[in-house]
Write a protein that holds these residues in place. Structure first.
Motif, PDB file in Angstrom:
ATOM      1  N   UNK A  53       0.783  -1.235   0.000  1.00 14.82           N
ATOM      2  CA  UNK A  53       0.000   0.000   0.000  1.00 14.82           C
ATOM      3  C   UNK A  53       0.815   1.286   0.000  1.00 14.82           C
ATOM      4  N   UNK A  54       2.148   1.189  -0.170  1.00 20.32           N
ATOM      5  CA  UNK A  54       2.945   2.413  -0.164  1.00 20.32           C
ATOM      6  C   UNK A  54       2.712   3.221  -1.435  1.00 20.32           C
ATOM      7  N   UNK A  55       2.509   2.547  -2.521  1.00 18.62           N
ATOM      8  CA  UNK A  55       2.152   3.240  -3.756  1.00 18.62           C
ATOM      9  C   UNK A  55       0.672   3.009  -4.026  1.00 18.62           C
ATOM     10  N   UNK A  56       0.047   3.939  -4.679  1.00 18.76           N
ATOM     11  CA  UNK A  56      -1.380   3.894  -4.916  1.00 18.76           C
ATOM     12  C   UNK A  56      -1.699   3.069  -6.157  1.00 18.76           C
ATOM     13  N   UNK A  57      -2.962   2.666  -6.262  1.00 22.10           N
ATOM     14  CA  UNK A  57      -3.390   1.877  -7.408  1.00 22.10           C
ATOM     15  C   UNK A  57      -3.174   2.636  -8.716  1.00 22.10           C
ATOM     16  N   UNK A  58      -3.412   3.950  -8.687  1.00 24.67           N
ATOM     17  CA  UNK A  58      -3.285   4.741  -9.904  1.00 24.67           C
ATOM     18  C   UNK A  58      -1.841   4.851 -10.372  1.00 24.67           C
ATOM     19  N   UNK A  59      -0.890   4.597  -9.493  1.00 20.21           N
ATOM     20  CA  UNK A  59       0.521   4.685  -9.846  1.00 20.21           C
ATOM     21  C   UNK A  59       1.066   3.380 -10.424  1.00 20.21           C
ATOM     22  N   UNK A  60       0.238   2.369 -10.490  1.00 21.66           N
ATOM     23  CA  UNK A  60       0.656   1.078 -11.032  1.00 21.66           C
ATOM     24  C   UNK A  60       0.061   0.933 -12.425  1.00 21.66           C
ATOM     25  N   UNK A  61       0.909   0.593 -13.402  1.00 15.81           N
ATOM     26  CA  UNK A  61       0.426   0.395 -14.761  1.00 15.81           C
ATOM     27  C   UNK A  61      -0.563  -0.762 -14.805  1.00 15.81           C
ATOM     28  N   UNK A  62      -1.499  -0.679 -15.741  1.00 19.16           N
ATOM     29  CA  UNK A  62      -2.506  -1.724 -15.857  1.00 19.16           C
ATOM     30  C   UNK A  62      -1.901  -3.107 -16.094  1.00 19.16           C
ATOM     31  N   UNK A  63      -0.932  -3.266 -17.018  1.00 18.78           N
ATOM     32  CA  UNK A  63      -0.370  -4.616 -17.194  1.00 18.78           C
ATOM     33  C   UNK A  63       0.287  -5.151 -15.926  1.00 18.78           C
ATOM     34  N   UNK A  64       0.956  -4.276 -15.187  1.00 25.45           N
ATOM     35  CA  UNK A  64       1.580  -4.723 -13.951  1.00 25.45           C
ATOM     36  C   UNK A  64       0.541  -5.014 -12.881  1.00 25.45           C
ATOM     37  N   UNK A  65      -0.521  -4.232 -12.856  1.00 26.15           N
ATOM     38  CA  UNK A  65      -1.533  -4.407 -11.822  1.00 26.15           C
ATOM     39  C   UNK A  65      -2.357  -5.670 -12.057  1.00 26.15           C
ATOM     40  N   UNK A  66      -2.787  -5.891 -13.294  1.00 24.80           N
ATOM     41  CA  UNK A  66      -3.677  -7.005 -13.589  1.00 24.80           C
ATOM     42  C   UNK A  66      -2.946  -8.270 -14.035  1.00 24.80           C
ATOM     43  N   UNK A  67      -1.716  -8.129 -14.535  1.00 23.09           N
ATOM     44  CA  UNK A  67      -1.056  -9.297 -15.102  1.00 23.09           C
ATOM     45  C   UNK A  67       0.225  -9.713 -14.431  1.00 23.09           C
ATOM     46  N   UNK A  68       0.703  -8.953 -13.445  1.00 23.83           N
ATOM     47  CA  UNK A  68       1.958  -9.296 -12.786  1.00 23.83           C
ATOM     48  C   UNK A  68       1.728 -10.451 -11.822  1.00 23.83           C
ATOM     49  N   UNK A  69       2.393 -11.568 -12.061  1.00 21.69           N
ATOM     50  CA  UNK A  69       2.267 -12.760 -11.208  1.00 21.69           C
ATOM     51  C   UNK A  69       3.607 -13.171 -10.618  1.00 21.69           C
ATOM     52  N   UNK A  70       4.516 -12.218 -10.468  1.00 18.78           N
ATOM     53  CA  UNK A  70       5.839 -12.487  -9.918  1.00 18.78           C
ATOM     54  C   UNK A  70       5.749 -12.475  -8.395  1.00 18.78           C
ATOM     55  N   UNK A  71       5.928 -13.638  -7.786  1.00 25.06           N
ATOM     56  CA  UNK A  71       5.807 -13.733  -6.328  1.00 25.06           C
ATOM     57  C   UNK A  71       6.873 -12.950  -5.588  1.00 25.06           C
ATOM     58  N   UNK A  72       7.962 -12.599  -6.285  1.00 25.49           N
ATOM     59  CA  UNK A  72       9.039 -11.860  -5.628  1.00 25.49           C
ATOM     60  C   UNK A  72       8.652 -10.421  -5.311  1.00 25.49           C
TER      61      UNK A  72
END
Length: 1517
Positions: free
Chosen positions: A441-460
Motif C-alpha cells: 500500500x505504499x504506492x497507490x493503485x493509480x501509480x501502477x500500470x494496468x499490465x503490472x496491476x492485472x497481469x503481474x504474477x511475480x511472487x518476488x
C-alpha cells in the motif's frame, strides 16, 4: 391574572363535591367557614374525616380530649377568616397552588393519610402507644420474675432424669403418649409414688395376707382429687415432674398438625436459612478475598506509570471488550460502563481491585477465570500499545524535525524514496521484517500500470520479501516430518496398516502435486488428521509438561530477545557491507542459520527472509539495487518529487528481471503457515535455524544429514496448520497462549508464590513509560485545523462582526472533523507517522525506528525553493479556507429564509453598486467564464452556495489589486449593504439549525431514511408553529415506475412518509396520472405550486374521503424534489387543512423556507442512498473476492459518522460483517464504535484519521485495514480484512485483494461524483438502464470489465502467438520429462485451449453449430486482432447477445483460479477474469431481481443476510 382568578373560582365551586364523595362531615354547615378553612386545611381535611370514622370505637375517656382539640382548631380557623377574606387575590393564589395536591390518583392511601394526619389523632396515638408499651413492659417483667423463680427452684430441687425414659417418638403411640404426658401422668406418677410411700410406711408390702383398712386405690383416688391441676395452682413440682414437663414439650413437637410442630418446623427452617445465608456470606467473603488476591497479583502484570497507577480508561476498555464478547453473553447482565474520555483518572492497586471487583462481584468462578485470562492478554497488549505509542512519538518528532518551514506537510515522493533506500541498505534479516516500500500500500493503485496491476504474477514482488517461497519450503519440511512421524504411529496395528494403505492410494496424487507446481497446499486426509490428533494428544502430553517452563515468556526474556535481534541486525549490516557476490554458499548458509536462531518473536515472516539465493541470482539483484539506490539518491538531492511513472516502471522492470530467481519450487503455490506469536525458547530458535539450513542445502542439491526438529519447535509450528496439519486441541491451546506471559491457573493462582525473576519488567526495551499515551492527544498537540484557525482570526476582525455568529454556526454544524485527506503529493503528520509505522511493522525493535529516524534526518533535505514553495502553498490554503468561510457566511446572511439559493439578478444589482459602479464592466466579464444553471420557468437564475462562491471568486479575479484584499472588501461591502432586521436574523438562525438537523440525521442514520423523514417533518411543523402561527400536515411522495397498471401512466407517486395525523389516509397510497391533483403538474413543470384556498380550486385530491366539504378549507403547497442534475424524483406537499383559522395561507418567506427544506431533504435522501449503493458495491466485491480466496477469515465494513454531540469526535458504524463462507450479515441498526473504547483496537481510527492502509495485529490475529475514500481524499469508511493468524496473504490473494479494492474505490468515486453532480452518469452497459439499485449491483463488474478491456488493448499480437504455438513444444520435451511434468504440460495445454474457446464462443456463438467446433486447429484461427477489438467492445448485457452460457461455463469454470495463476500467462489471466465477469453479468441480466439488494431503510434490531449468486465466479481451487 384574569385567567388565574377564573381558575380559582372554578376550583372553589368544584371543591365541595370531592369532599362529599370522601365522606367528609360538615360539622359547622357554613359555606363561608368551609371556604375559609380549605386553604389552611385542604391538605388535611379528607384524611382527617377518614380518621374520625375509623376511630369511633375509642374509649370514652379519650373523647373529651379529642373534642376539646377540635374546638381549639375551629377557633384558630375562625380567627383567620378576616385576614383571608381581606385578600381574595392571595386566597386565589394559595388555592390554585394547593389545588393540584388534592387531585392525586396514584398515591398509596396509607402514605397519603400519614402525610395528612390531624393533630388530635397524632396525640391520641401517642398516648395509646405509651399505654401499650407500659403494659408490654409489665408482662416482660413478670416473665423475667418467673424465670428467676424457676432458676432458684432448680437449684433447691435437683432434676430427676429418670423421666426422660418417657420420651419416645414412635408414630403409632405418639398422640396417646403426648396426651398422657400432658394431662395425666404429671399427676398420676406423683400419686403412685405417694401411695407406694404410704404402703412402705405401713409395711403392707410384706404382709400380703393380713387384712387392713388401707385401700391403695382409694388412697390414689384421693390424691388425684386433691391435686387436680384444674383447681390447684402452683402446687410445686418435683424434679421428676420438671423433667417430665420438658419431655412433654419435646414430644409435642413431633405431633403433626399441632402448633408446636409447626412452630418448630418454622424455627428449623429459619435456622437452616440463617445458617445457609451465613455460609454463603462466608463463602462470598472467602471468594472475594481470593479474587482480590488474584487481582492484586494480576495488577503486577500491567506496566504502570511513575506513580504506580494505571489509567482508568485502559481498565474500562478491558472490561468493555470482555462484556461485549458475544460468546459470553454478558452485555445485558453487567453494570453499564461509563468510559471516560481522557487519560486523566488513574487507579492504584487498591483502587484497581475495588473498581474491578465492583463489576465482577456476581461472576461465577469459571467466568472470573476467563476474566483473569482476558486481563493477562490485555496486559500484554497494553505493552504493545505503549511500545507503538513510543514508536509513533519518535516518528512525530522526526516529522517536526524534517518540517523545517513548519508548513505542516512533507513531500511524499521524497519520503518514499528514502524508505526505498533504507530498505535496500538494510540487512537481510531486517528486510524480512520490514515491508517493501515499492509495493502497495505504499504506492497507490493509480501509480501502477494496468499490465503490472492485472497481469503481474511475480511472487518476488510481495510486500514481504520472498514470502511465498520461504513459506512453501517451511511447509514442505513440516509436511515431510509429519508424514514420516505419523506413518510410524499408524503402523502399530494391522488395522492402522490397512487404513494407511487405503489412505496412501487415495492421497498419492495430492502428495505428488505437493512437490510440483500443481498444488497450492499440502493436504492430508481427514482420516489421517483424526488419527494424528488422537496419537499426538495422548503421547505428547508429557513432552508438553516438560517444555511448559519454556513456552511462557517474561519481560526480561522479551527485552533480551529484542536486544539480541538488535545486535544481530548490526552484525548483519556489517556483513552486508561486503559485496554480496563474494559470499560463498556455505557462508550464506551459516549466516542464514545464525540469523534464524534469533526466533523472531511475532510471526514466521522473519524466517521467510532468511534464505539466500545462489551466486548467479545475487549478482543481478544487487546490481539492480545499486542502480535503484543511485537513482533514489539523485532524487533526494535534486528533485522534490519522484521521477515519472515511466521511470518507476523501468525501475520495477529492473527488479522483475530477477525472473530466474523463481525456480520450479518457487513457482509452486505455497501453503499457508501460521506461526504462534512470540515464541521465545531457544529450542524453537535452534530448530528454526536447522530448518533453514535444510532448505538451503536441499536447494543446492547437496546431500545432507536430516536434522531432528525439537518437540517444542514441532508443536509451535504444527499449531499453525489449522486446515492442513493435524494437531491436538490440547497442544493448540497451549501454543495459542504461548505469546501470553505468566498465565496462572486462576483456581490455583492464590497458592502460587511469584518468582521475582518471572515478574514482568516495568520497562519496554529499557525505556520507562511516562504514563501518557501521546497519540491520544495528537489532535490537540500536533494537528492543526486550518478552518478553525481562520475562524478564530475572523472572530477578532471587527470588519465582519455581523458574520461572526453565522461563522460560529457553520463551524458547529460542520461535517465530520479530524480526518486527513490523501492527496498523493504530500503527507501531514498523521499520514507520515502512519506510513513509517506501516513500513517498520510491529515486530521491529524501537532501536530500528531510531535508526530509521537518524537516517531520515540525514537524508531529508529541502532546497530553499522548496521551502518557499511550501510556505506559499500553506498561505494559499489558509487564504482559500478564509475565503470559503467568508463567502459561505455571506450567502447564509443573504439567504435569510434558508431557501438554499440566491437570485442572480439580485446579486448583480448589489455588486454593480460596488465603488459606485466603477467596476461594473469588469464584473460583467466574469460572466463569460462561468456556466450558470438553467433559468427557472419564471426566468429566474438561481445560484446555490457553491455557485455563488465561484461567481464571486471570478468577479474578484477580474478586479485589480490583491485578490484576498479585494474579496474581503467585496464581502464587507455586501454585508453592510444587506439590510436584515433582528427578527429576520433570529428566524434565519432557527431555520439553519433545523436544516442542519435534517442533514445530520442522514449522516448519523446508519444508512436509514426514517430519521431523515422524522427531522424533515419536525422542521416543517416547528417553523409553521414558530414563524407562521399555523398547524400543518405534510407528506412526501416519490416517483415509481408503474408496473401494475401501465395504462394509467408510466410513473406513479407513492406516499412514502407523512405526518402522524394523516398516516391512516395518506401513507403508502398511490397517485396516478389520471387522478385529480396538482402533484404531477409540479413534476412536469419543476416549480412549486401554491393553492391559497383548496375549496375553490377544483383539482385538488383529498386523501381523506370522509372529510366534509365544510372542513375542506385551507392552503396547499406542493414542491418538487430535485437531485443534483435537477431531475425531479418526488414531491413534498404541505397543507393547512388541520388549522381551524379561516385565513391560513402560506406567506412568501414560508414558501422559500419550505423550498430550502425540500433542497436539504433531497441532499440527505441521496446521501443515504449513495451509502446504500456503496454497500451494494462492497457486497458484490466481497463476494467476488471470497470466491477466489480462502485465507480471509472475516471482512467487516465500517462507515464514518459524526459524533452524537456537537464538537465531539466522529464514530464508526459497523455496517456489515462477512464470514469465511462469504455470507454477509448486514446490520439494520448498526452498532456504534467510539474511539475511547478502542485503546486496544485503535487501528480502525488510525486508518480513518490518515486515510491510509494500516497493517495491524491484535490478539494473535492480523488485520489489513483499507480506507474507502471520498473524492476529496478523506476516508468515508473502512474495510477490515481479518486474515487470522497468518502474517500476510499469499501473493496471489494479495493481488486479488488489490484488484477488488481498486474496483470498489473507483465505484465509490463514481457514485459520490454522481451524487454531487461533479460527473455525469455514465451508462456503459444496457443493464444499467434498468434502475439505480440494479445499476449499483452491477457497477463492480462493469468497472472491472472496463479495466480488463483496457488491459487487453495494451497487449500485442506476440502475446497471443505464444499461446497458439504453446502445444508445439510438447513432442520435443516430453521424451525427457518425468510423468508429473508431462501431466502438468498437458493440463496447461487444455487450460489454454479451453479459455480461448470459451472466449471465442462469446464473440462467435455460431461456432458451436459449425463443423469446426471440435477442431482446435480451426478454432484458433478465430484468434486475431479483430477478436481483441470485439472483446473490448463486447456488452454481455446487450439484448442482441445470445450465447450458450452452459457450454461456455463448462470450458471456463472447469479451471480454478490457482491453476490459471500458476500458469503465469498474462493473456490467460486477462481472458479468464473477463470471461467470468461476462458470465456473471449475463446471469444477473437474466434475473435482475436476483441481484443483491442493499439494506432497506429501517431501524429495527434484526439483520439481513446477503450473498453473491453462486456459480458465476472463479473458484478457489
Amino acid at each position: 391574572m384574569g385567567v388565574v382568578a377564573q381558575m380559582s373560582e372554578s376550583a372553589f365551586q368544584e371543591e365541595p363535591k370531592p369532599a362529599q364523595e370522601n365522606g367528609k362531615e360538615d360539622k359547622e354547615n357554613k359555606p363561608e367557614e368551609t371556604e375559609v378553612k380549605e386553604p389552611t386545611e385542604s391538605s388535611q381535611g379528607v384524611p382527617g374525616s377518614s380518621a374520625l370514622d375509623t376511630s369511633s370505637n375509642v374509649a370514652e375517656t379519650e373523647a373529651d380530649e379529642i373534642k376539646s382539640q377540635e374546638i381549639h382548631l375551629e377557633g384558630q380557623s375562625k380567627t383567620s377568616v378576616c385576614s383571608i377574606k381581606d385578600s381574595s387575590t392571595r386566597v386565589s393564589k394559595n388555592f390554585v397552588v394547593r389545588k393540584p395536591a388534592k387531585v392525586i390518583f396514584n398515591l398509596d392511601p396509607t402514605a397519603l393519610n400519614s402525610k395528612l394526619e390531624q393533630p388530635w389523632k397524632k396525640n391520641f396515638f401517642e398516648r395509646l402507644e405509651a399505654r401499650a408499651q407500659k403494659m408490654q413492659q409489665k408482662i416482660i417483667d413478670k416473665d423475667n420474675l418467673n424465670k428467676e423463680l424457676e432458676k432458684k427452684a432448680e437449684k433447691n430441687l435437683p432434676r430427676d432424669n429418670l423421666a426422660k425414659e418417657w420420651f419416645n417418638a414412635e408414630s403409632m403411640t405418639l398422640d396417646s403418649r403426648a396426651y398422657l404426658l400432658d394431662k395425666l401422668l404429671p399427676t398420676l406418677v406423683p400419686g403412685v409414688e405417694k401411695m407406694l410411700m404410704q404402703v412402705e410406711k405401713k409395711k403392707l408390702w410384706a404382709e400380703g395376707d393380713i387384712t387392713t383398712k388401707f385401700n391403695p386405690n382409694n388412697h390414689l383416688g384421693e390424691y388425684l382429687m386433691r391435686n387436680n391441676p384444674y383447681y390447684i395452682k402452683d402446687s410445686g413440682m418435683s424434679g421428676y415432674q420438671r423433667v417430665m414437663k420438658d419431655v412433654t414439650e419435646d414430644l409435642k413437637i413431633h405431633v403433626p398438625n399441632t402448633v408446636g410442630n409447626r412452630v418448630t418446623k418454622m424455627k428449623e427452617s429459619i435456622k437452616q436459612k440463617r445458617e445457609q445465608r451465613q455460609f454463603i456470606k462466608e463463602v462470598k467473603v472467602r471468594v472475594t478475598k481470593t479474587r482480590k488476591q488474584a487481582l492484586q497479583e494480576q495488577f503486577s502484570e500491567w506496566i504502570l506509570d511513575p506513580k504506580g497507577t494505571i489509567p482508568m480508561v485502559v481498565i474500562q476498555n478491558v472490561l468493555h471488550e470482555f462484556f461485549q464478547n458475544p460468546d459470553l453473553q454478558l452485555e445485558t447482565c453487567c453494570k453499564p460502563l461509563d468510559i471516560v474520555d481522557s487519560m486523566g483518572p488513574r487507579l492504584n492497586k487498591t483502587e484497581f481491585i475495588e473498581y474491578v471487583s465492583s463489576y465482577v462481584a456476581d461472576f461465577k468462578n469459571e467466568m472470573f477465570e476467563k476474566l483473569l485470562k482476558h486481563f493477562c492478554h490485555c496486559a500484554d497488549e497494553f505493552r504493545e500499545v505503549i511500545k507503538t505509542d513510543m514508536r509513533r512519538q519518535i516518528f512525530a518528532e522526526l516529522f517536526l524535525h524534517c518540517d523545517h518551514g513548519k508548513v505542516g506537510f512533507l513531500d511524499r515522493q521524497r519520503t518514499l524514496a528514502l524508505l526505498e533506500t533504507f530498505y535496500d541498505q538494510s540487512s537481510k534479516m531486517l528486510r524480512s521484517l520490514l515491508r517493501n516500500p515499492r509495493q502497495w500500500p505504499f504506492i497507490e493503485f493509480e501509480e501502477i500500470d494496468l499490465p503490472e496491476f492485472w497481469g503481474d504474477m511475480d511472487n518476488q514482488k510481495h510486500i514481504y520479501e520472498d514470502f511465498d517461497r520461504v513459506l512453501l519450503e517451511m511447509n514442505a519440511l513440516l509436511s515431510e516430518k509429519y508424514a514420516s512421524k505419523t506413518q510410524s504411529k499408524l503402523l502399530e496395528t494391522p488395522e492402522d496398516q490397512h487404513n494407511h494403505d487405503e489412505h496412501s492410494e487415495s492421497t498419492l496424487p495430492e502428495q505428488q502435486r505437493g512437490t510440483t507446481a500443481e498444488q497450492e497446499r499440502n493436504r492430508i486426509s481427514t482420516k489421517e488428521q483424526e488419527q494424528g490428533r488422537e496419537l499426538t494428544g495422548e503421547k505428547e502430553l508429557d513432552k508438553d509438561s516438560e517444555q511448559e517452563t519454556h513456552t511462557g515468556s517474561t519481560p526480561e526474556q522479551g527485552s533480551s530477545r529484542e536486544l539480541i535481534i538488535e545486535q544481530r541486525l548490526h552484525s548483519d549490516s556489517v556483513i552486508e557491507q561486503e559485496p554480496p557476490q563474494s559470499m560463498s554458499s556455505s557462508e550464506q548458509g551459516v549466516n542464514m542459520g545464525a540469523t534464524a536462531e534469533q526466533g523472531l518473536y511475532r510471526e514466521s515472516i522473519a524466517a521467510q527472509g532468511q534464505h539466500k539465493r545462489s551466486d548467479t541470482e545475487q549478482g543481478p539483484h544487487r546490481g539492480s539495487t545499486s542502480e535503484q539506490g543511485s537513482r533514489r539518491q539523485s532524487v533526494i538531492e535534486q528533485e522534490p518529487h519522484k521521477g515519472s511513472v515511466a521511470e518507476q516502471r523501468s525501475h520495477r522492470e529492473s527488479v522483475t528481471e530477477q525472473g530466474p530467481l523463481k525456480g520450479s519450487t518457487a513457482e509452486q503455490e505455497p501453503s499457508r503457515e501460521i506461526f504462534p506469536e512470540r515464541q521465545q525458547d531457544s529450542t524453537l530458535q535452534s530448530g528454526r535455524g536447522s530448518i533453514f539450513r535444510e532448505s538451503k542445502i536441499s536447494r543446492d542439491a547437496t546431500s545432507f544429514e536430516y536434522t531432528e526438529i525439537s518437540p517444542q519447535k514441532e508443536r509451535s509450528q504444527e499449531q499453525t496448520y489449522e486446515k492442513e496439519l493435524f494437531v491436538s486441541s490440547e497442544l493448540q491451546e497451549e501454543v495459542s497462549t504461548s505469546r501470553r506471559k505468566d498465565h496462572l491457573s486462576e483456581t490455583t493462582k492464590k497458592e502460587i508464590q511469584k518468582d521475582p525473576s518471572c515478574e514482568k519488567s516495568q520497562k519496554i526495551e529499557g525505556k520507562s513509560w511516562s504514563g501518557e499515551l501521546l497519540t491520544c492527544n495528537w489532535k490537540m498537540n500536533y494537528i492543526k485545523c486550518e478552518d478553525e484557525e481562520q475562524a478564530n482570526l475572523l472572530y477578532s476582525d471587527n470588519r465582519f462582526t455581523d458574520l461572526h455568529s453565522i461563522i460560529r454556526n457553520i463551524q458547529s454544524y460542520k461535517e465530520v472533523k479530524g480526518r486527513s485527506a490523501f492527496n498523493g503529493v504530500s503527507f501531514n503528520l498523521l499520514q507520515f507517522v502512519q506510513l513509517l509505522e506501516t513500513f517498520v511493522g510491529e515486530d521491529v525493535p524501537l532501536s530500528v525506528s531510531e535508526t530509521l529516524t537518524t537516517f531520515f534526518k540525514r537524508g531529508y533535505v529541502e532546497t530553499k525553493e522548496e521551502k518557499i514553495s511550501g510556505l506559499e502553498q500553506t498561505r494559499q490554503n489558509a487564504s482559500r479556507v478564509r475565503q470559503e468561510l467568508l463567502l459561505e457566511a455571506l450567502f447564509q446572511k443573504w439567504d435569510s429564509d434558508g431557501s438554499g439559493f440566491l437570485d442572480l439578478k439580485e446579486i448583480d444589482e448589489l455588486l454593480y453598486t460596488y465603488k459606485e459602479g466603477m467596476e461594473k464592466e469588469s464584473m460583467k466579464k466574469a460572466k463569460l467564464h462561468i456556466q450558470f444553471p438553467k433559468p427557472q420557468p419564471d426566468q429566474e437564475v438561481r445560484l446555490s452556495s457553491k455557485q455563488f462562491q465561484k461567481y464571486i471568486e471570478l468577479v474578484v479575479s477580474e478586479l485589480r489589486g490583491n485578490e484576498d484584499h479585494v474579496l474581503e472588501s467585496i464581502v464587507e461591502f455586501l454585508m453592510n449593504t444587506l439590510e436584515r432586521s433582528h427578527t429576520e436574523n433570529l428566524r434565519n438562525c432557527a431555520r439553519r439549525k433545523w436544516l442542519y438537523q435534517i442533514q445530520h440525521a442522514a449522516e448519523t442514520s446508519g444508512v436509514s431514511l426514517e430519521p431523515v423523514y422524522t427531522e424533515t417533518f419536525k422542521a416543517l411543523t416547528q417553523d409553521a408553529e414558530a414563524h407562521g402561527n399555523k398547524k400543518i400536515c405534510a407528506h412526501i411522495s416519490l416517483l415509481e415506475e408503474n408496473l401494475l397498471l401501465p395504462d394509467r401512466g408510466e410513473v406513479v407517486l407513492r406516499n412514502v412518509a407523512c405526518t402522524l395525523d394523516d398516516a391512516p389516509f395518506v401513507l403508502n397510497k398511490v397517485l396516478y396520472r389520471d387522478m385529480k391533483g396538482i402533484s404531477f403538474t409540479v413534476v412536469d413543470e419543476g416549480k412549486p405550486i401554491h393553492v391559497p384556498q383548496v375549496q375553490h380550486h377544483g383539482n385538488v385530491f383529498f386523501w381523506n374521503h370522509s372529510l366534509k366539504k365544510s372542513d375542506q378549507n385551507g392552503s396547499f403547497l406542493a414542491l418538487p424534489l430535485q437531485d443534483a442534475y435537477m431531475r425531479i424524483f418526488g414531491v413534498m406537499a404541505v397543507d393547512t387543512l388541520k388549522d381551524k383559522k379561516k385565513i391560513n395561507i402560506f406567506v412568501p418567506h414560508e414558501i422559500r423556507f419550505y423550498q430550502g427544506v425540500a433542497n436539504v431533504f433531497s441532499t440527505a435522501y441521496h446521501y443515504v442512498h449513495s451509502r446504500e449503493h456503496i454497500l451494494h458495491v462492497v457486497i458484490t466485491g466481497i463476494g467476488w473476492l471470497c470466491d477466489i480466496t480462502s485465507d480471509i477469515t472475516a471482512i467487516t465494513t465500517y462507515f464514518i459518522e459524526p459524533g452524537l454531540m456537537q464538537d465531539s469526535d466522529y464514530v464508526l458504524r459497523n455496517m456489515m460483517v462477512t464470514r469465511h463462507l462469504g455470507l454477509t450479515e448486514i446490520h439494520r441498526n448498526p452498532p456504534i464504535i467510539f474511539r475511547k473504547t478502542c485503546i486496544f483496537r485503535d487501528f480502525l481510527f488510525k486508518c480513518t484519521d490518515s486515510s491510509e492502509v494500516v497493517l495491524a495485529s491484535v490478539c494473535g490475529e492480523n488485520h489489513i485495514l483499507i480506507p474507502l475514500r471520498e473524492r476529496t481524499g478523506k476516508a468515508l469508511g473502512v474495510l477490515d480484512f481479518n486474515i487470522g493468524k497468518s502474517k500476510m496473504l499469499l501473493y496471489r490473494e494479495f493481488k486479488d485483494l488489490q484488484k477488488m479494492m481498486k474496483v470498489v474505490q473507483a465505484a465509490c468515486y463514481e457514485i459520490l461524483g454522481e451524487l454531487s453532480g461533479e460527473i455525469k452518469k455514465n451508462y456503459i452497459l444496457e443493464i444499467e438502464n434498468i434502475g439505480e439499485v440494479q445499476r449499483a449491483g452491477i457497477l463492480f463488474f462493469r468497472i472491472m470489465l472496463q479495466e480488463l478491456q483496457e488491459s487487453l488493448r495494451l497487449l500485442t499480437s506476440i502475446d497471443f502467438v505464444s499461446l497458439l504455438i504453446y502445444d508445439y513444444h510438447i513432442p520435443a520435451e516430453s521424451i525427457s520429462l518425468p510423468d508429473s511434468k508431462t501431466q502438468e504440460l498437458e493440463a496447461n495445454i487444455k487450460l489454454v485451449q479451453d479459455i480461448l474457446i470459451g472466449v471465442i464462443l462469446f464473440i462467435h456463438p455460431e461456432l458451436e453449430l459449425s463443423s469446426e467446433f471440435g477442431n482446435w486447429e480451426k478454432c484458433k484461427l478465430y484468434v486475431s486482432r479483430y477478436l481483441v477489438e470485439n472483446i473490448c467492445d463486447f456488452d454481455p448485457t446487450a439484448k442482441h447477445v445470445e450465447v450458450n452460457l452452459q457450454l461456455i461455463g463448462e470450458y471456463i469454470r472447469g479451471h480454478s483460479r490457482i491453476e490459471v495463476w500458476k500458469f503465469g500467462n498474462i493473456v490467460i489471466e486477462y481472458l479468464y477474469h473477463w470471461a467470468h465477469i461476462c458470465l456473471a453479468l449475463m446471469e444477473l441480466n437474466k434475473k435482475p431481481s436476483s441481484a443483491i439488494l442493499p439494506p432497506l431503510p429501517s431501524k429495527t434490531d434484526s439483520c439481513v443476510y446477503a450473498k453473491m449468486p453462486k456459480g458465476n465466479l472463479p473458484g478457489k481451487c
